[in-house]
Write a protein that holds these residues in place. Structure first.
Motif, PDB file in Angstrom:
ATOM      1  N   THR A  26       0.831  -1.205   0.000  1.00 18.73           N
ATOM      2  CA  THR A  26       0.000   0.000   0.000  1.00 18.73           C
ATOM      3  C   THR A  26       0.864   1.252   0.000  1.00 18.73           C
ATOM      4  OG1 THR A  26      -1.751  -1.168   1.184  1.00 18.73           O
ATOM      5  CG2 THR A  26      -1.808   1.237   1.265  1.00 18.73           C
ATOM      6  N   LYS A  27       1.911   1.245   0.834  1.00 17.09           N
ATOM      7  CA  LYS A  27       2.814   2.398   0.899  1.00 17.09           C
ATOM      8  C   LYS A  27       3.504   2.617  -0.436  1.00 17.09           C
ATOM      9  CE  LYS A  27       6.638   4.239   3.628  1.00 17.09           C
ATOM     10  NZ  LYS A  27       7.565   3.981   4.736  1.00 17.09           N
ATOM     11  N   ALA A  28       3.965   1.525  -1.074  1.00 18.42           N
ATOM     12  CA  ALA A  28       4.621   1.632  -2.385  1.00 18.42           C
ATOM     13  C   ALA A  28       3.649   2.187  -3.426  1.00 18.42           C
ATOM     14  CB  ALA A  28       5.168   0.273  -2.817  1.00 18.42           C
ATOM     15  N   LEU A  29       2.405   1.684  -3.395  1.00 17.03           N
ATOM     16  CA  LEU A  29       1.391   2.191  -4.328  1.00 17.03           C
ATOM     17  C   LEU A  29       1.079   3.659  -4.067  1.00 17.03           C
ATOM     18  CD1 LEU A  29      -1.134  -0.776  -4.580  1.00 17.03           C
ATOM     19  CD2 LEU A  29       0.313   0.129  -6.403  1.00 17.03           C
ATOM     20  N   GLU A  30       0.981   4.026  -2.793  1.00 20.37           N
ATOM     21  CA  GLU A  30       0.718   5.429  -2.457  1.00 20.37           C
ATOM     22  C   GLU A  30       1.840   6.327  -2.958  1.00 20.37           C
ATOM     23  OE1 GLU A  30       0.120   5.359   1.781  1.00 20.37           O
ATOM     24  OE2 GLU A  30      -2.021   4.923   1.594  1.00 20.37           O
ATOM     25  N   GLN A  31       3.099   5.872  -2.783  1.00 16.89           N
ATOM     26  CA  GLN A  31       4.240   6.658  -3.266  1.00 16.89           C
ATOM     27  C   GLN A  31       4.214   6.766  -4.786  1.00 16.89           C
ATOM     28  OE1 GLN A  31       7.567   4.593  -1.506  1.00 16.89           O
ATOM     29  NE2 GLN A  31       7.423   5.741   0.413  1.00 16.89           N
ATOM     30  N   LYS A  32       3.907   5.650  -5.445  1.00 16.96           N
ATOM     31  CA  LYS A  32       3.828   5.654  -6.905  1.00 16.96           C
ATOM     32  C   LYS A  32       2.752   6.629  -7.372  1.00 16.96           C
ATOM     33  CE  LYS A  32       2.524   2.752 -10.808  1.00 16.96           C
ATOM     34  NZ  LYS A  32       1.900   1.516 -11.223  1.00 16.96           N
ATOM     35  N   TYR A  33       1.594   6.532  -6.761  1.00 16.20           N
ATOM     36  CA  TYR A  33       0.487   7.393  -7.174  1.00 16.20           C
ATOM     37  C   TYR A  33       0.737   8.843  -6.789  1.00 16.20           C
ATOM     38  CZ  TYR A  33      -1.993   3.213  -8.574  1.00 16.20           C
ATOM     39  OH  TYR A  33      -2.358   2.047  -9.200  1.00 16.20           O
ATOM     40  N   GLU A  34       1.444   9.064  -5.693  1.00 20.51           N
ATOM     41  CA  GLU A  34       1.786  10.429  -5.306  1.00 20.51           C
ATOM     42  C   GLU A  34       2.722  11.043  -6.342  1.00 20.51           C
ATOM     43  OE1 GLU A  34       1.445  13.882  -3.539  1.00 20.51           O
ATOM     44  OE2 GLU A  34       0.329  12.132  -2.862  1.00 20.51           O
ATOM     45  N   LYS A  35       3.703  10.244  -6.817  1.00 17.55           N
ATOM     46  CA  LYS A  35       4.607  10.728  -7.878  1.00 17.55           C
ATOM     47  C   LYS A  35       3.808  11.024  -9.140  1.00 17.55           C
ATOM     48  CE  LYS A  35       8.818   8.384  -6.367  1.00 17.55           C
ATOM     49  NZ  LYS A  35       9.766   7.296  -6.659  1.00 17.55           N
ATOM     50  N   GLU A  36       2.924  10.097  -9.498  1.00 20.99           N
ATOM     51  CA  GLU A  36       2.099  10.304 -10.691  1.00 20.99           C
ATOM     52  C   GLU A  36       1.181  11.513 -10.521  1.00 20.99           C
ATOM     53  OE1 GLU A  36       0.091   6.636 -11.618  1.00 20.99           O
ATOM     54  OE2 GLU A  36       1.961   5.594 -12.037  1.00 20.99           O
ATOM     55  N   LEU A  37       0.656  11.677  -9.325  1.00 24.09           N
ATOM     56  CA  LEU A  37      -0.201  12.826  -9.050  1.00 24.09           C
ATOM     57  C   LEU A  37       0.595  14.123  -9.160  1.00 24.09           C
ATOM     58  CD1 LEU A  37      -3.001  13.816  -8.239  1.00 24.09           C
ATOM     59  CD2 LEU A  37      -2.324  13.531  -5.848  1.00 24.09           C
ATOM     60  N   THR A  38       1.835  14.094  -8.686  1.00 24.30           N
ATOM     61  CA  THR A  38       2.708  15.271  -8.798  1.00 24.30           C
ATOM     62  C   THR A  38       2.945  15.614 -10.262  1.00 24.30           C
ATOM     63  OG1 THR A  38       3.785  14.746  -6.701  1.00 24.30           O
ATOM     64  CG2 THR A  38       4.976  16.206  -8.204  1.00 24.30           C
ATOM     65  N   VAL A  39       3.191  14.596 -11.074  1.00 24.46           N
ATOM     66  CA  VAL A  39       3.386  14.818 -12.507  1.00 24.46           C
ATOM     67  C   VAL A  39       2.118  15.397 -13.124  1.00 24.46           C
ATOM     68  CG1 VAL A  39       3.752  13.642 -14.725  1.00 24.46           C
ATOM     69  CG2 VAL A  39       5.184  13.063 -12.764  1.00 24.46           C
ATOM     70  N   VAL A  40       0.983  14.830 -12.758  1.00 27.60           N
ATOM     71  CA  VAL A  40      -0.292  15.311 -13.291  1.00 27.60           C
ATOM     72  C   VAL A  40      -0.541  16.754 -12.846  1.00 27.60           C
ATOM     73  CG1 VAL A  40      -2.810  15.019 -13.130  1.00 27.60           C
ATOM     74  CG2 VAL A  40      -1.342  13.036 -13.534  1.00 27.60           C
ATOM     75  N   ARG A  41      -0.238  17.050 -11.594  1.00 30.34           N
ATOM     76  CA  ARG A  41      -0.416  18.425 -11.099  1.00 30.34           C
ATOM     77  C   ARG A  41       0.480  19.396 -11.862  1.00 30.34           C
ATOM     78  NH1 ARG A  41      -0.517  16.687  -4.861  1.00 30.34           N
ATOM     79  NH2 ARG A  41      -2.757  16.415  -4.632  1.00 30.34           N
ATOM     80  N   GLU A  42       1.754  18.989 -12.073  1.00 30.78           N
ATOM     81  CA  GLU A  42       2.670  19.846 -12.826  1.00 30.78           C
ATOM     82  C   GLU A  42       2.166  20.059 -14.248  1.00 30.78           C
ATOM     83  OE1 GLU A  42       6.508  17.987 -12.534  1.00 30.78           O
ATOM     84  OE2 GLU A  42       6.753  18.552 -10.424  1.00 30.78           O
ATOM     85  N   GLU A  43       1.712  18.991 -14.866  1.00 29.55           N
ATOM     86  CA  GLU A  43       1.171  19.094 -16.230  1.00 29.55           C
ATOM     87  C   GLU A  43      -0.069  19.975 -16.239  1.00 29.55           C
ATOM     88  OE1 GLU A  43       1.378  18.638 -20.216  1.00 29.55           O
ATOM     89  OE2 GLU A  43       2.844  17.880 -18.785  1.00 29.55           O
ATOM     90  N   ASN A  44      -0.906  19.801 -15.223  1.00 28.58           N
ATOM     91  CA  ASN A  44      -2.106  20.619 -15.096  1.00 28.58           C
ATOM     92  C   ASN A  44      -1.728  22.094 -14.951  1.00 28.58           C
ATOM     93  OD1 ASN A  44      -4.857  21.217 -14.806  1.00 28.58           O
ATOM     94  ND2 ASN A  44      -4.774  20.952 -12.597  1.00 28.58           N
ATOM     95  N   TRP A  45      -0.715  22.371 -14.137  1.00 28.00           N
ATOM     96  CA  TRP A  45      -0.253  23.744 -13.951  1.00 28.00           C
ATOM     97  C   TRP A  45       0.250  24.317 -15.269  1.00 28.00           C
ATOM     98  CZ3 TRP A  45       4.529  26.182 -14.379  1.00 28.00           C
ATOM     99  CH2 TRP A  45       4.579  27.476 -13.879  1.00 28.00           C
ATOM    100  N   LYS A  46       1.033  23.523 -16.006  1.00 31.64           N
ATOM    101  CA  LYS A  46       1.542  23.971 -17.308  1.00 31.64           C
ATOM    102  C   LYS A  46       0.381  24.258 -18.263  1.00 31.64           C
ATOM    103  CE  LYS A  46       5.934  21.479 -17.089  1.00 31.64           C
ATOM    104  NZ  LYS A  46       6.704  20.332 -17.613  1.00 31.64           N
ATOM    105  N   LEU A  47      -0.601  23.352 -18.271  1.00 33.83           N
ATOM    106  CA  LEU A  47      -1.758  23.542 -19.145  1.00 33.83           C
ATOM    107  C   LEU A  47      -2.551  24.785 -18.750  1.00 33.83           C
ATOM    108  CD1 LEU A  47      -2.990  19.860 -19.585  1.00 33.83           C
ATOM    109  CD2 LEU A  47      -1.935  21.310 -21.323  1.00 33.83           C
ATOM    110  N   LYS A  48      -2.702  25.011 -17.446  1.00 30.31           N
ATOM    111  CA  LYS A  48      -3.410  26.210 -16.995  1.00 30.31           C
ATOM    112  C   LYS A  48      -2.650  27.465 -17.427  1.00 30.31           C
ATOM    113  CE  LYS A  48      -5.941  24.544 -12.958  1.00 30.31           C
ATOM    114  NZ  LYS A  48      -6.050  24.595 -11.493  1.00 30.31           N
ATOM    115  N   LYS A  49      -1.330  27.413 -17.281  1.00 26.29           N
ATOM    116  CA  LYS A  49      -0.500  28.555 -17.681  1.00 26.29           C
ATOM    117  C   LYS A  49      -0.620  28.783 -19.185  1.00 26.29           C
ATOM    118  CE  LYS A  49       4.209  30.295 -17.338  1.00 26.29           C
ATOM    119  NZ  LYS A  49       5.575  29.992 -16.945  1.00 26.29           N
TER     120      LYS A  49
END
Length: 166
Positions: free
Chosen positions: A74-97
């Motif tokens: 679960t911890k490994a999955l949470e870390q994986k998804y947190e990294k993916e979420l960070t990437v998605v957030r960064e991409e979202n920020w770029k798209l918003k910009k």
């Protein structure tokens, strides 16, 4: 808390009647899991299988081991998804910009188009004024020519007469 679900389960060849707020299917799944753990200890035919205290200890250790392994997954999955979420957030920020920049450019183009439309309207008005002035001048010129025509007609006749006399 409501304890509405009653179920009979078999664990280590003993029937237990349980009451729980959990679903019958869930309670049965948990009971089957415990029963399998007990059977796995018996299958080793070791001292732990014969001694009730050691058997309980090993079953507890097996269950705790499963729990910790699942927590790690679960911890490994949470870390994986947190990294993916960070990437998605960064991409979202770029798209918003990018969206904001594109929207600003669009607004600027809209302003330029509106300005061009206004300039076109102003040019049409100016054109109509110039055209009207030109039409008025042409009318004035035609009126002058009509007034001068009789005078010019005599001059042309005199000029033609003079040519004929030569």
């Amino acid at each position: 808390m409501s304890f509405g679900n009653r179920i009979e389960v078999v664990i280590d060849k003993v029937v237990y009647e349980l009451t729980s707020s959990e679903s019958v299917e869930y309670i049965q799944t948990v009971a089957n899991y415990i029963d399998r753990k007990i059977k796995s200890i018996y299958s080793t035919r070791s001292e732990a299988a014969m001694n009730p205290r050691l058997r309980t200890l090993f079953i507890s250790l097996n269950i705790a081991d499963d729990l910790f392994k699942e927590k790690e997954k679960t911890k490994a999955l949470e870390q994986k998804y947190e990294k993916e979420l960070t990437v998605v957030r960064e991409e979202n920020w770029k798209l918003k910009k990018e969206f904001t920049t594109t929207k600003a450019e669009l607004d600027n183009y809209k302003y330029e188009v509106q300005k061009a439309k206004q300039e076109l309207e102003d040019s049409k008005i100016e054109f109509e004024k110039v055209k009207q002035e030109l039409d008025e001048r042409i009318e004035d010129e035609l009126r002058r020519e009509r007034k001068l025509a009789p005078i010019n007609g005599n001059a042309n006749n005199n000029s033609n007469s003079a040519k004929q006399q030569k």
